[in-house]
Design an enzyme around this catalytic site. Structure first.
Site, PDB file in Angstrom:
ATOM      1  N   GLU A 122       0.857  -1.178   0.000  1.00 30.15           N
ATOM      2  CA  GLU A 122       0.000   0.000   0.000  1.00 30.15           C
ATOM      3  C   GLU A 122       0.898   1.234   0.000  1.00 30.15           C
ATOM      4  O   GLU A 122       1.867   1.267   0.766  1.00 30.15           O
ATOM      5  CB  GLU A 122      -0.921   0.041   1.229  1.00 30.15           C
ATOM      6  CG  GLU A 122      -1.937   1.170   1.124  1.00 30.15           C
ATOM      7  CD  GLU A 122      -2.905   1.233   2.316  1.00 30.15           C
ATOM      8  OE1 GLU A 122      -2.757   0.471   3.282  1.00 30.15           O
ATOM      9  OE2 GLU A 122      -3.811   2.062   2.236  1.00 30.15           O
ATOM     10  N   GLY A 257       2.800   2.418  10.924  1.00 30.95           N
ATOM     11  CA  GLY A 257       2.534   1.622  12.115  1.00 30.95           C
ATOM     12  C   GLY A 257       2.368   0.148  11.794  1.00 30.95           C
ATOM     13  O   GLY A 257       3.026  -0.707  12.370  1.00 30.95           O
ATOM     14  N   ALA A 258       1.469  -0.149  10.862  1.00 30.71           N
ATOM     15  CA  ALA A 258       1.210  -1.540  10.520  1.00 30.71           C
ATOM     16  C   ALA A 258       0.390  -1.593   9.240  1.00 30.71           C
ATOM     17  O   ALA A 258      -0.106  -0.570   8.774  1.00 30.71           O
ATOM     18  CB  ALA A 258       0.448  -2.239  11.641  1.00 30.71           C
ATOM     19  N   MET A 259       0.218  -2.808   8.704  1.00 31.02           N
ATOM     20  CA  MET A 259      -0.437  -2.949   7.417  1.00 31.02           C
ATOM     21  C   MET A 259      -1.326  -4.184   7.388  1.00 31.02           C
ATOM     22  O   MET A 259      -0.917  -5.273   7.790  1.00 31.02           O
ATOM     23  CB  MET A 259       0.648  -3.015   6.322  1.00 31.02           C
ATOM     24  CG  MET A 259       0.104  -3.184   4.932  1.00 31.02           C
ATOM     25  SD  MET A 259      -0.927  -1.756   4.467  1.00 31.02           S
ATOM     26  CE  MET A 259      -2.046  -2.557   3.325  1.00 31.02           C
ATOM     27  N   GLU A 260      -2.525  -3.989   6.851  1.00 28.84           N
ATOM     28  CA  GLU A 260      -3.597  -4.976   6.942  1.00 28.84           C
ATOM     29  C   GLU A 260      -3.610  -6.026   5.829  1.00 28.84           C
ATOM     30  O   GLU A 260      -4.682  -6.578   5.535  1.00 28.84           O
ATOM     31  CB  GLU A 260      -4.937  -4.238   6.934  1.00 28.84           C
ATOM     32  CG  GLU A 260      -5.324  -3.575   5.589  1.00 28.84           C
ATOM     33  CD  GLU A 260      -4.985  -2.090   5.475  1.00 28.84           C
ATOM     34  OE1 GLU A 260      -4.083  -1.627   6.200  1.00 28.84           O
ATOM     35  OE2 GLU A 260      -5.612  -1.396   4.651  1.00 28.84           O
ATOM     36  N   GLU A 294      -5.865  -3.154  12.421  1.00 28.48           N
ATOM     37  CA  GLU A 294      -5.487  -3.959  11.248  1.00 28.48           C
ATOM     38  C   GLU A 294      -6.425  -5.144  11.093  1.00 28.48           C
ATOM     39  O   GLU A 294      -6.824  -5.492   9.983  1.00 28.48           O
ATOM     40  CB  GLU A 294      -4.031  -4.435  11.355  1.00 28.48           C
ATOM     41  CG  GLU A 294      -2.998  -3.327  11.565  1.00 28.48           C
ATOM     42  CD  GLU A 294      -3.133  -2.137  10.640  1.00 28.48           C
ATOM     43  OE1 GLU A 294      -3.586  -2.305   9.493  1.00 28.48           O
ATOM     44  OE2 GLU A 294      -2.786  -1.010  11.060  1.00 28.48           O
ATOM     45  N   HIS A 297      -9.697  -4.127   9.547  1.00 29.84           N
ATOM     46  CA  HIS A 297      -9.592  -3.870   8.103  1.00 29.84           C
ATOM     47  C   HIS A 297     -10.017  -5.094   7.284  1.00 29.84           C
ATOM     48  O   HIS A 297     -10.353  -4.959   6.116  1.00 29.84           O
ATOM     49  CB  HIS A 297      -8.156  -3.522   7.718  1.00 29.84           C
ATOM     50  CG  HIS A 297      -7.849  -2.050   7.701  1.00 29.84           C
ATOM     51  ND1 HIS A 297      -8.666  -1.112   7.129  1.00 29.84           N
ATOM     52  CD2 HIS A 297      -6.758  -1.366   8.163  1.00 29.84           C
ATOM     53  CE1 HIS A 297      -8.106   0.096   7.242  1.00 29.84           C
ATOM     54  NE2 HIS A 297      -6.958  -0.032   7.869  1.00 29.84           N
ATOM     55  N   GLU A 316     -10.125   3.909   5.938  1.00 34.96           N
ATOM     56  CA  GLU A 316      -9.361   4.363   7.110  1.00 34.96           C
ATOM     57  C   GLU A 316     -10.230   5.074   8.142  1.00 34.96           C
ATOM     58  O   GLU A 316     -10.120   4.808   9.345  1.00 34.96           O
ATOM     59  CB  GLU A 316      -8.177   5.236   6.685  1.00 34.96           C
ATOM     60  CG  GLU A 316      -7.124   4.490   5.853  1.00 34.96           C
ATOM     61  CD  GLU A 316      -6.565   3.237   6.536  1.00 34.96           C
ATOM     62  OE1 GLU A 316      -6.777   3.046   7.749  1.00 34.96           O
ATOM     63  OE2 GLU A 316      -5.913   2.436   5.833  1.00 34.96           O
TER      64      GLU A 316
HETATM   65  N1  PHE Z   1      -3.184   0.924   5.773  1.00 37.47           N
HETATM   66  C1  PHE Z   1      -2.331   1.011   6.927  1.00 37.47           C
HETATM   67  C2  PHE Z   1      -3.251   1.206   8.115  1.00 37.47           C
HETATM   68  O1  PHE Z   1      -4.005   2.087   8.212  1.00 37.47           O
HETATM   69  C3  PHE Z   1      -1.385   2.142   6.913  1.00 37.47           C
HETATM   70  C4  PHE Z   1      -0.299   2.078   5.903  1.00 37.47           C
HETATM   71  C5  PHE Z   1      -0.372   2.851   4.761  1.00 37.47           C
HETATM   72  C6  PHE Z   1       0.782   1.268   6.099  1.00 37.47           C
HETATM   73  C7  PHE Z   1       0.622   2.804   3.810  1.00 37.47           C
HETATM   74  C8  PHE Z   1       1.785   1.247   5.174  1.00 37.47           C
HETATM   75  C9  PHE Z   1       1.711   2.018   4.040  1.00 37.47           C
HETATM   76  O2  PHE Z   1      -3.331   0.476   8.980  1.00 37.47           O
HETATM   77 ZN    ZN Z   2      -5.847   1.574   8.541  1.00 35.34          ZN
END
Ligand code: PHE
Ligand code: ZN
Length: 853
Positions: A122, A257-260, A294, A297, A316
């Protein structure tokens, strides 16, 4: 293959991709510097599309070979990808590309972190892995095979369910169609902390948190948070998990922070790893919230995704709203609300009132990575909260059921989201939709009128112009109001007034004595409230308001006005504030966490923003002096009760990160910070010596630094924690955070020369440079040294990691608030950054927008 040239992309130009992706097969032959990616993709013409140009995104890829229906082809390389002539019926595209994960310091695409392979796709990272229609409305089923050297890389993970594994390979299959931004792969020498969860309908799910050897003792809390999240989403939203396994991986080098990613969430290690000895209560709470975020999501983002990146708030805003509900349920609802409003005012308000102001759904961007903002996330969540307030809880639940039923498996827009509410409630939400398109923070002004029987609130709204939006229209603003009598009893329980015109009046009949209104309860809308009330009224609300948010807010307003009086007029502290606060601090019927929040005061940068809005020029040094003086005044005024407050909030027994004991620690530590102003650090040094958890240890260390006695404790802390990266981040940031204004730049510069400073690790970089920007008086010290130092490091980091560099440019977004001298110092630095050759698209967009102020 080079990156696409900078250009502005518009929402109005959206058009459907000409092809449907029916299936994706990927094979990864992992190698640190020369990974081969083989793709086999079945495309079919999309009957809904008019444009049949076959364009695949691709950046930084070496094309080895390409085939269509088994025959070699030579596609045309174009800006940001390739183009080819294809048949007008379904066909198979095959490509082999080579990429270099070890050289990928941008941490987007496939990269290496401490010998481990991992991905971040992402928003537009998948195009750095292979050629693909890298846009969220193209959803497909993926099968993945990973091959790697079995000795160094025994564990190989991807999305979905594991199908097979053996020496040097693993295969994965994800049955749910997904956009490429949710693709993930992780491979390395990892250890799992495992558990199981049985869904409401009886499916067993294998859960695992994967970490580097040595970190396995820091996973238990995250695992509990995951199981709580899974249960909560079933109970509150009726959402069940939909795969046989759910994997989480902790990586040290991560931009966000993190990724879903579907079935394979990837976390910045700071957002998942925790033990009592190494993590603070704040860390535990944040980890619980991010794991939930996450996980949530999976339905709001993955099963229902975004049609295009302009719709980012669709996933988001909703997911932040859901994780806030979760935290409120797990912990304390008022404390969570207050924390969120503090954060909104600290991060979203300055953004919305400065050169970076943009709508919750923007209409154009250059670099999407620059739009993962407080406005999209936090204001996006506020908009959902307002919608829920307006339609009511039952209608909200019904609308959400319809949303999941109608849009499962689709890539949606804000229009789809709003339509679900319109269809399920019969209500016209056209005007409400302005919250998505109009930027800026509305101001709501309140005037009261009373005639002996009818009490009337005259409300009006106004929004200042923002970049690209000179004219503003009235929005629908839910203003939650309650009325109290002079004994503090509620004579009108909370109700939401709907302010939808520029000016509107609301009357309450049958009040034979003049009621006292409590306005914007629970912070029912992200606005600035202007209410001309005196200190006596505020002190009354501080003592009696039945709405815990507004009770806190009354204290906050008193603190703010006291500080403004000192800063702007040299006035002494407001005794009504200190007296009211003192009564509350001793009130043991109140939650300790809530009392700790009561002790807080507006931050220095928030005060600077308020002073600027009042039409004055904020002086960072004066703001700093006044803030410190108010804390000193609190210490003196509460001197007789602080030791007791400190003692009563010590927690006995084994450490628990739950809200109850954490709240006591936060109150005890708030008391410690004040006591330190009186005892020169004696209590703090005892606490430091006996601390058996990071919350107590870090608070004691901070207090010692503030007392000017931090040197030996800092050394001891370093010796103790040298080999723990996450704790060392705290060691770095604490020194910058607590540096005196005149020393901040020097302290930060010295830390960048420390052997443990690593600019390539975003957490470490932020723990020095990000924190420098947050030390308001230090960053804005009149010497300009901190501005120059930050600019030096942004210039150094940009070629390595554009995304993190660009985000940190926002430190300069408030530059027009300050005096001509500071403005010219900042402008010089912004121009120095802007004129670097080969500046990234990310950073050049940010600096350009900030300079345009
Ligand atoms: N989509 C992730 C979140 O909201 C955030 C994110 C965006 C992480 C782009 C990495 C790169 O939890
Ligand atoms: Zn998110």
């Amino acid at each position: 293959m080079k990156d696409a040239a900078p250009q502005t992309i518009y929402l109005k130009d959206y058009s459907t991709f000409g092809y449907i992706v029916e299936h994706v097969d990927l094979t990864f032959k992992l190698h640190p510097t020369a990974t081969r990616v083989l793709s086999k993709i079945r495309f079919a013409p999309n009957p809904d599309a008019t444009d049949r140009r076959f364009f695949l995104h691709g950046e930084q890829l070496k094309l080895i070979s390409a085939k269509i229906d088994g025959k070699a082809v030579a596609p045309e390389m174009v800006d940001g990808g390739l183009q080819a002539d294809v048949p007008d019926t379904a066909f198979i595209w095959e490509a082999e590309v080579e990429i270099n994960p070890a050289a990928n310091t941008a941490l987007e695409g496939l990269y290496m972190s401490n010998g481990m392979y991992c991905t971040q796709c992402e928003a537009e990272g998948f195009r750095k892995i292979t050629f693909y229609p890298d846009r969220p409305d193209v959803m497909a089923v993926f099968d993945v095979r990973v091959e790697a050297d079995a000795n160094n890389t025994p564990v190989m993970l991807s999305n979905g369910n594991g199908v097979s594994k053996g020496d040097g390979f693993a295969t994965w299959s994800d049955p749910w169609p997904k956009p490429a931004y949710l693709f993930a792969l992780v491979a390395g020498n990892l250890i799992a902390h495992t558990d199981q969860f049985t869904t409401k309908s009886g499916t067993a799910v294998d859960l695992a948190i994967w970490v580097r050897p040595g970190d396995e003792g820091k996973c238990a809390f995250g695992m509990e948070a995951l199981k709580k999240s899974m249960t909560w989403d079933e109970e509150v939203y009726g959402r069940e998990y939909d795969l046989d396994e759910f994997n989480i991986v902790a990586v040290d080098d991560f931009n966000m922070g993190a990724m879903e990613n579907k079935g394979l969430n990837i976390f910045n290690s700071s957002c998942v790893l925790a033990s009592p000895e190494t993590a603070t209560d704040g860390n535990f709470e944040r980890i619980e919230a991010i794991i939930a975020h996450e996980y949530f999501h999976n339905w709001t983002g993955n099963r229902i995704t975004c049609r295009d990146w302009f719709q980012l708030c669709l996933k988001e805003g909703l997911t932040v709203f859901r994780d806030a509900q979760f935290t409120a349920d797990m912990r304390s609802e008022p404390v969570k609300r207050i924390d969120d409003v503090i954060a909104l005012r600290a991060r979203q308000f300055p953004e919305d009132q400065g050169p970076l102001s943009h709508a919750v759904r923007p209409e154009s961007f250059q670099e999407i990575n620059n739009f993962y903002t407080a406005t999209i996330y936090e204001k996006g969540a506020e908009v959902i909260g307002m919608l829920k307030t307006l339609v009511g809880d039952a209608a909200y639940a019904k609308a959400l059921d319809l949303y999941f039923e109608r849009h499962d498996g689709q890539a949606c827009t804000i229009e789809d989201w709003i339509k679900v509410f319109e269809d399920s409630t019969g209500r016209d939400l056209t005007q409400f939709k302005l919250w998505y398109s109009q930027s800026g923070t509305p101001e709501v002004t309140v005037r009261e009128e009373y005639n002996g029987e009818t009490f009337t609130l005259h409300l009006s709204q106004k929004s200042a112009p923002t970049p690209g939006q000179d004219e503003k229209h009235p929005q629908v603003i839910p203003v939650a109001v309650g009325l109290l009598n002079t004994d503090g009893e509620e004579v009108q329980p909370t109700m939401a007034l709907e302010l939808s015109k520029a000016e509107q009046s609301f009357s309450f009949e049958g009040h034979t004595t003049r009621p006292i209104p409590s306005v914007l309860r629970g912070f029912s809308a992200p606005v600035i409230l202007k209410q001309d009330i005196d200190n006596a009224r505020r002190a009354f609300l501080l003592a009696h308001d039945t709405d815990p948010f507004n009770r806190w807010e009354a204290g906050r307003d008193l603190a703010r006005d006291s500080l403004l009086g000192t800063i702007l007029e040299g006035a002494p502290h407001n005794t009504a504030y200190l007296d009211g606060l003192k009564a509350l601090l001793c009130d043991e019927t109140l939650d300790p966490a809530y009392r700790a929040l009561m002790l807080g005061q507006p931050s220095q940068s928030e005060l600077a923003g308020i002073i600027h809005k009042m039409g004055h020029i904020p002086d960072p040094a004066a703001i700093h002096t006044a803030s410190e003086a108010l804390r000193d005044a609190k210490a003196r005024a509460f001197a007789d009760m602080l030791p007791d407050l400190y003692a009563k909030n010590q927690v006995e027994g084994p450490f628990s990160p739950e809200a109850g004991p954490a709240g006591k620690r936060s109150l005890a530590n708030a008391a410690l910070a004040l006591v330190t102003r009186l005892d020169g650090g004696a209590t703090a040094s005892q606490q430091y010596a006996h601390a058996d958890n990071m919350t107590l240890q870090l608070a004691a260390l901070s207090a010692l630094i503030d007392a000017g006695k931090g040197a030996s404790a800092l050394q001891a802390f370093y010796d103790q924690w040298q080999s723990d990266r996450l704790v060392m981040d705290k060691w770095f940031s604490l020194q910058v955070m607590h540096a005196k204004p005149e020393d901040s730049a020097t302290v930060a510069r010295t830390l960048t020369q420390h052997a443990d400073f690593e600019m390539k690790n975003p957490n470490r970089f932020r723990s020095v440079m990000g924190v420098l920007a947050m030390n308001h008086a230090g960053f804005h010290h009149q010497s300009g040294a901190a501005y120059a130092l930050l600019a030096d490091w942004l210039i150094k980091l940009d070629p390595i990691n554009p995304q993190t560099t660009a985000r940190m440019c926002s430190a300069f977004q408030t530059w027009k608030r300050y005096d001509a001298h500071r403005q010219s110092l900042i402008k010089e630095q912004l121009e120095r950054i802007a004129t670097q050759s080969n500046l990234s698209r990310d950073t050049s967009e940010m600096v350009g927008r900030i300079l345009d102020a």
